[in-house]
Write a protein that holds these residues in place. Structure first.
Motif, PDB file in Angstrom:
ATOM      1  N   ARG A 524      -3.772  -8.711   0.001  1.00 40.70           N
ATOM      2  CA  ARG A 524      -4.821  -7.767  -0.354  1.00 40.70           C
ATOM      3  C   ARG A 524      -6.168  -8.180   0.239  1.00 40.70           C
ATOM      4  O   ARG A 524      -6.943  -7.325   0.721  1.00 40.70           O
ATOM      5  CB  ARG A 524      -4.949  -7.682  -1.893  1.00 40.70           C
ATOM      6  CG  ARG A 524      -3.765  -7.021  -2.575  1.00 40.70           C
ATOM      7  CD  ARG A 524      -3.735  -5.522  -2.279  1.00 40.70           C
ATOM      8  NE  ARG A 524      -4.937  -4.873  -2.767  1.00 40.70           N
ATOM      9  CZ  ARG A 524      -5.073  -4.370  -3.993  1.00 40.70           C
ATOM     10  NH1 ARG A 524      -4.057  -4.441  -4.833  1.00 40.70           N
ATOM     11  NH2 ARG A 524      -6.196  -3.788  -4.353  1.00 40.70           N
ATOM     12  N   ARG A 527      -6.309  -7.337   3.920  1.00 38.24           N
ATOM     13  CA  ARG A 527      -6.456  -5.887   4.154  1.00 38.24           C
ATOM     14  C   ARG A 527      -7.887  -5.426   3.941  1.00 38.24           C
ATOM     15  O   ARG A 527      -8.371  -4.514   4.604  1.00 38.24           O
ATOM     16  CB  ARG A 527      -5.502  -5.115   3.253  1.00 38.24           C
ATOM     17  CG  ARG A 527      -4.062  -5.270   3.707  1.00 38.24           C
ATOM     18  CD  ARG A 527      -3.158  -4.275   3.050  1.00 38.24           C
ATOM     19  NE  ARG A 527      -3.671  -2.911   3.146  1.00 38.24           N
ATOM     20  CZ  ARG A 527      -2.942  -1.901   3.577  1.00 38.24           C
ATOM     21  NH1 ARG A 527      -1.738  -2.111   4.033  1.00 38.24           N
ATOM     22  NH2 ARG A 527      -3.427  -0.686   3.579  1.00 38.24           N
ATOM     23  N   ARG A 528      -8.565  -6.072   2.970  1.00 42.46           N
ATOM     24  CA  ARG A 528      -9.942  -5.686   2.712  1.00 42.46           C
ATOM     25  C   ARG A 528     -10.869  -6.156   3.840  1.00 42.46           C
ATOM     26  O   ARG A 528     -11.868  -5.497   4.155  1.00 42.46           O
ATOM     27  CB  ARG A 528     -10.412  -6.285   1.391  1.00 42.46           C
ATOM     28  CG  ARG A 528      -9.834  -5.586   0.178  1.00 42.46           C
ATOM     29  CD  ARG A 528     -10.306  -6.260  -1.103  1.00 42.46           C
ATOM     30  NE  ARG A 528      -9.720  -5.618  -2.266  1.00 42.46           N
ATOM     31  CZ  ARG A 528      -9.915  -6.025  -3.510  1.00 42.46           C
ATOM     32  NH1 ARG A 528     -10.681  -7.096  -3.729  1.00 42.46           N
ATOM     33  NH2 ARG A 528      -9.356  -5.392  -4.503  1.00 42.46           N
ATOM     34  N   LYS A 530     -10.163  -6.482   7.072  1.00 43.40           N
ATOM     35  CA  LYS A 530      -9.943  -5.801   8.349  1.00 43.40           C
ATOM     36  C   LYS A 530     -10.897  -4.609   8.555  1.00 43.40           C
ATOM     37  O   LYS A 530     -11.516  -4.471   9.607  1.00 43.40           O
ATOM     38  CB  LYS A 530      -8.493  -5.361   8.479  1.00 43.40           C
ATOM     39  CG  LYS A 530      -7.574  -6.510   8.822  1.00 43.40           C
ATOM     40  CD  LYS A 530      -6.135  -6.035   9.003  1.00 43.40           C
ATOM     41  CE  LYS A 530      -5.231  -7.212   9.345  1.00 43.40           C
ATOM     42  NZ  LYS A 530      -3.838  -6.784   9.525  1.00 43.40           N
TER      43      LYS A 530
END
Length: 534
Positions: A524, A527-528, A530
């Motif tokens: 998670r 993903r944040r 990127k």
């Protein structure tokens, strides 16, 4: 205290209460003994129980040499077997010893050695097959079984060396008491108490409780071997007996482990410390007693020794199994010492017998061991002789020949109260040196005297202890509150293998959840990051 009002009346009432206290009611005891030397111990206990007012009935075979059909202190039930139990043959152990010595002295080939031990295992299996047949003969005799039931016995007392009495007790639904040191798998503790191989020497392995790594390896191998022999060669006969009369739901080994009281012929003054259980009562040395005056002939011979004293020697009936050259070497060594010698000897007279040596076929061993002029005891290491010698504080020259005799002598050696001579290497010179060391080195006598003091320092005599606990079982109709049922547990439950596996599974599950959670959080987080970078 005479000024206290009513004190004389209090004393009178107390005295009266003691006088009217009811005594122990005589019980009815069914006994399953083992013939031979084991009977000496059982017979002594039976005599004491009879003297206390108990009615004793002994189950014997028609071919028994030692257990008489008629005796003043017990009734008997005589069972006729299709063939005599091998143990009841008078010279069985002598024949066994002769073969054993031949192998050890002549250096038999590996094939010959294996063949001999295969023969031993076959004989062991045959003995227990014959003993289990005693149970069949009793159960199939409906008249006898009804007579036993009608007698309404209170307890079954047995020697579990041949444990068929356990099966009969189960049929009669009676509590059981073991008069025991040896059982089907060896020393009795191994059946009922935890026995870590790391410091508890296994039966047949003559080592102390302080073992080296190699000795611990051998100890574990002895444990495995003893367990296999017991399960596949000995217990299989009783398993068939139990299955025949009680079905597959009854386990013979559970019957064996479920005895109410174990009267263990052991004293930890002599034995190495080890785990025990609440229903094990220790009566080691219960046959020991103060010495009585000797006959005029023996007393005259003993007194003729003057300040030198005398040596006592007894190898029991096993001396018949020793070759003449060995007994002649012993006799030659005796002839060179100033002490007088009383030697219990059965069989061919040895050569080189000195004028200081008296050969007898029987002797009052306990009375001689308690004589003030005795210097040492030459013995094979049988349990009775060892305890009598310890009771009287007499050091031992041990010549072990069979079975537990090696372990018995080793235990005394470890405490500095005995010295062992290897019978296969015995000669006049080394035997004489051992004699002189024991006689002239005061440490052996001092150490044995120390053991004697410890052995005697008890609140009551071991024989009285045995009688008390027998009466305890009769009064309370068993002693199940002292007995653990752990023997009924599955092996994986007993050793907590299932608990350990469960905890490991929980630990792995928790670790898996933690790892998965960390991976999820990292995913998670990545993903944040990127979109921000874009």
């Amino acid at each position: 205290m005479g000024n206290i009002p009513g004190f004389p009346l209090l004393l009178l009432l107390l005295s009266a209460s003691l006088l009217i206290t009811p005594g122990v009611q005589g019980g009815k005891i069914l006994v399953f003994p083992v013939d031979g030397s084991h009977w000496v111990n059982m017979n002594l206990l039976i005599q004491s129980l009879h003297a206390r007012g108990h009615e004793v009935t002994v189950v014997r075979t028609a071919t028994s040499w030692y257990i008489k059909e008629n005796a003043p202190h017990y009734h008997s039930i005589t069972v006729t077997l299709p063939e005599a139990i091998i143990l009841e043959e008078q010279d069985f152990f002598v024949t066994f010893l002769v073969k054993m010595l031949a192998i050890q002295r002549e250096g038999a080939t590996l094939i010959g050695f294996v063949k001999f031990y295969w023969e031993i295992l076959g004989t062991l299996s045959k003995i227990h097959e014959q003993a289990s047949r005693l149970g069949v003969e009793i159960f199939e005799n409906k008249t006898l079984m009804q007579s036993i039931r009608d007698t309404q016995f209170d307890v079954v007392l047995l020697d579990p060396g041949l444990p068929v009495g356990v099966v009969v007790a189960h049929e009669l639904k009676l509590p059981t008491i073991f008069n025991v040191r040896w059982i089907t798998s060896g020393e009795g503790h191994f059946v009922v108490a935890p026995s870590p191989t790391s410091y508890v020497p296994m039966s047949g392995h003559a080592v102390s409780d302080k073992m080296t790594f190699v000795q611990r390896v051998k100890n574990l191998l002895h444990y495995v071997l003893n367990t296999c022999i017991d399960r596949f060669i000995v217990s299989s006969h009783y398993d068939r007996l139990v299955n025949r009369y009680f079905g597959p739901d009854v386990n013979f080994y559970h019957l064996l482990q479920g005895a109410d009281i174990w009267l263990m012929r052991v004293d930890f003054v002599f034995e190495f410390p080890r785990p025990t259980m609440p229903n094990i009562v220790y009566i080691g040395g219960f046959q020991c007693k103060p010495s009585e005056p000797l006959s005029s002939e023996l007393e005259e011979f003993v007194q003729s020794s003057g300040e030198h004293g005398f040596i006592l020697m007894s190898l029991g009936t096993l001396v018949k199994g020793l070759p003449l050259d060995i007994t002649s070497e012993i006799a030659a060594a005796f002839a060179q010492i100033p002490q007088k010698v009383i030697w219990r000897h059965v069989g061919e007279h040895p050569n080189n017998l000195g004028n200081n040596t008296m050969l007898v076929k029987w002797m009052p061993q306990n009375d001689l061991l308690g004589h003030p002029k005795i210097k040492a005891f030459v013995a094979h290491g049988g349990t009775n002789g060892v305890y009598e010698s310890m009771y009287h504080g007499v050091p031992i020259i041990g010549i072990p020949l069979l079975f537990d005799q090696f372990e018995n002598i080793l235990r005394l050696e470890a405490r500095g109260a005995a010295k062992m001579v290897d019978v296969t290497k015995l000669n006049q010179q080394n035997f004489l040196e051992t004699l002189q060391d024991i006689i002239h080195n005061p440490s052996y006598r001092n150490n044995m005297k120390r053991l004697s003091d410890l052995h005697r320092d008890k609140p009551m005599h071991p024989l009285d202890t045995a009688v008390y606990w027998t009466e305890f079982v009769i009064r309370n109709k068993g002693a199940s509150h002292l007995r653990t049922d752990s023997y009924k547990m599955r092996w994986y439950a007993y050793y907590s293998v299932d608990v350990i596996c469960f905890l490991l599974a929980v630990l792995l599950l928790v670790m898996g959840v933690v790892v998965a959670s960390i991976q999820f959080l990292c995913f998670r987080l990545c993903r944040r990051r990127k979109p921000k970078q874009e």
